[in-house]
Design an enzyme around this catalytic site. Sequence first.
Site, PDB file in Angstrom:
ATOM      1  N   GLU A 181      -7.117  77.838  32.871  1.00 17.29           N
ATOM      2  CA  GLU A 181      -5.783  77.428  32.843  1.00 17.29           C
ATOM      3  C   GLU A 181      -5.906  75.729  32.892  1.00 17.29           C
ATOM      4  O   GLU A 181      -5.151  75.160  33.542  1.00 17.29           O
ATOM      5  CB  GLU A 181      -4.894  77.859  33.957  1.00 17.29           C
ATOM      6  CG  GLU A 181      -4.731  79.395  33.771  1.00 17.29           C
ATOM      7  CD  GLU A 181      -3.807  79.840  35.102  1.00 17.29           C
ATOM      8  OE1 GLU A 181      -3.387  79.252  35.805  1.00 17.29           O
ATOM      9  OE2 GLU A 181      -3.130  81.097  35.082  1.00 17.29           O
ATOM     10  N   GLU A 300      -6.546  87.121  32.247  1.00 20.97           N
ATOM     11  CA  GLU A 300      -5.572  87.245  33.287  1.00 20.97           C
ATOM     12  C   GLU A 300      -4.188  88.224  32.717  1.00 20.97           C
ATOM     13  O   GLU A 300      -3.839  87.766  31.823  1.00 20.97           O
ATOM     14  CB  GLU A 300      -5.235  86.412  34.340  1.00 20.97           C
ATOM     15  CG  GLU A 300      -6.421  85.646  35.076  1.00 20.97           C
ATOM     16  CD  GLU A 300      -5.952  84.436  36.009  1.00 20.97           C
ATOM     17  OE1 GLU A 300      -4.492  84.341  36.105  1.00 20.97           O
ATOM     18  OE2 GLU A 300      -6.663  83.668  36.274  1.00 20.97           O
TER      19      GLU A 300
END
Length: 567
Positions: A181, A300
């Site tokens: 991220e 994810e």
Amino acid sequence: MRTKRSYLSVAMIVALLLTLFSPISSAAASPKETKMQSYVSAMQPGWNLGNTFDAFDTTDPTKNDETAWGNPRVTKEFIKEIRKQGFKSIRIPITWSGRMEGAPDYTINPAWMDRVQQVVDWSLEEGLYVMINIHHDSWMWVSKAPANHDAVLAQYNAIWKQTADRFKNHSDKLMFESVNEPLFDNVDVATQHTFLDEFNTSFVHIVRASGGKNDVRPLVLPTLFTNNSQEHVDSLASTIAKLNDTNLIATVHFYGFWPFSVNIAGYPKLEADTIKDIDTMANNVYNTFVSKGIPVVIGEFGLLGWDAGEGVPEHGEMLKFLEFFTAKSIENKLTLMLWDNGGRFDRNTLQWRDPELYNLIMASFKGRSSTGESDLIFVRKGAPAQDAVVHVNLNGNILTGIRAGDNKLKIGKDYELNGEELTLKASFIAKLTESASLGEVAVLKAQFNKGADWTFHVLYNDTPVLQNVEGNTANFVIPTAFNGDRLATMEAVYAAGGNAGPHNWTSFKEFARTFKPSYATNEIALTESFFKEVNDGTVILKFHFWSGAIIEYTITKNGTSITGTAS
């Protein structure tokens, strides 16, 4: 393929049309599957060892290990269990900060690296594909690159030089993910894309030059924020094209349409905007990457509300979301890795905390499951006996039966299915509610020829009743007789006009973060976080229940004192 003659029966034409116009649109024809696409497809499904090697404790170095956030130490037996649960790949997020020395060498603690390797080796021994990365470092210090470029890049490169060297002779079932991220502080998006391009490129060059099997090891590159927006996937596609490396994998994360994922702004149900968000994600990554031979891993996936509290989103709505999301992803050749911070699979008991969620996800990798329009069926107290009708999304399956515990309902007598309209007969409903207390009177399992079962909760209900109460901003709880109903959402507006509480762009407040029902203790709590953003004065609350009931309630705030009055 040629044949002498080909005739299509009416049934075949109907089947073809159903395929063409299915709610899940078919992905465009793709080129011949690449070696990397086959690799990524073999990873399906995947699981995250979250809140473990990525956990940290900056206040106490003695606790700065894999147990820092409450999960038990990983064992070889646990890794075996993950494989037994049906997973083919495991992502092991790793936070390196606090486990390495400072400049100029940034040497990683040997014991930490040894422990990482031990769990990687256990996973590979079980036949799992394994992904390791740089995780929370992304926001802890990698994000500071715009202000401290050289030092940040040097530390980042040092981690990958050491990691690449340690694992250079490992099986190619081990892959490296450059950073989790990624984001970069205090610069615009275009500049962040430039920084990410630099860091991803440096990562690839370091690994490829490190020897051993790293010259062809699969490497995973994220978009900015691991977001699927077109501008972010386009930027990563540009980086991948420039690198001209056939062993690269793109990755994004997906937690759904935010208002639905946390139940805010009037989105308690799976509806068009949430479905559109899934479609957009799948289309963006398929068209930009997969259709051009670049495989994609959803590194994810889950729902943000899972960490907020039970019922966020409502259970049936959550299951419908996961069924559609999984089907859409599989159709577009996306490999999915479930985010699990310990909240999904109990690492102490080795049991799924929500078996229905697990069963639906795993069934979805084999084909579509059938779902109900809702998992809640309300029977109003005092209302004339009548049939209960609920829509069922068969998704191409056949209903084979309905069970209530050990008892199988009789078709024609207890229920009927006309097309996708399921009718529970009035006589059957009457038996369930005869002399029953308010609340859940039956749990019905609808079973199909394929896919997961669908559960219906039959609730005998009356109008909820809220009581007057006094409290304070730190502890305000409304005594509530739910009377068999369930809370869906809450609105908050000032009597004088305007929305009250956090996110005042909407009157509908965030479930669990601002208000939280407890059916066990018969109360609705308004949180301190809610009151921190409420002005003194009168606020009108509207509690929306799943039965359709809407109950108004008034609160008056005076400093830290709160008075609640039922309407």
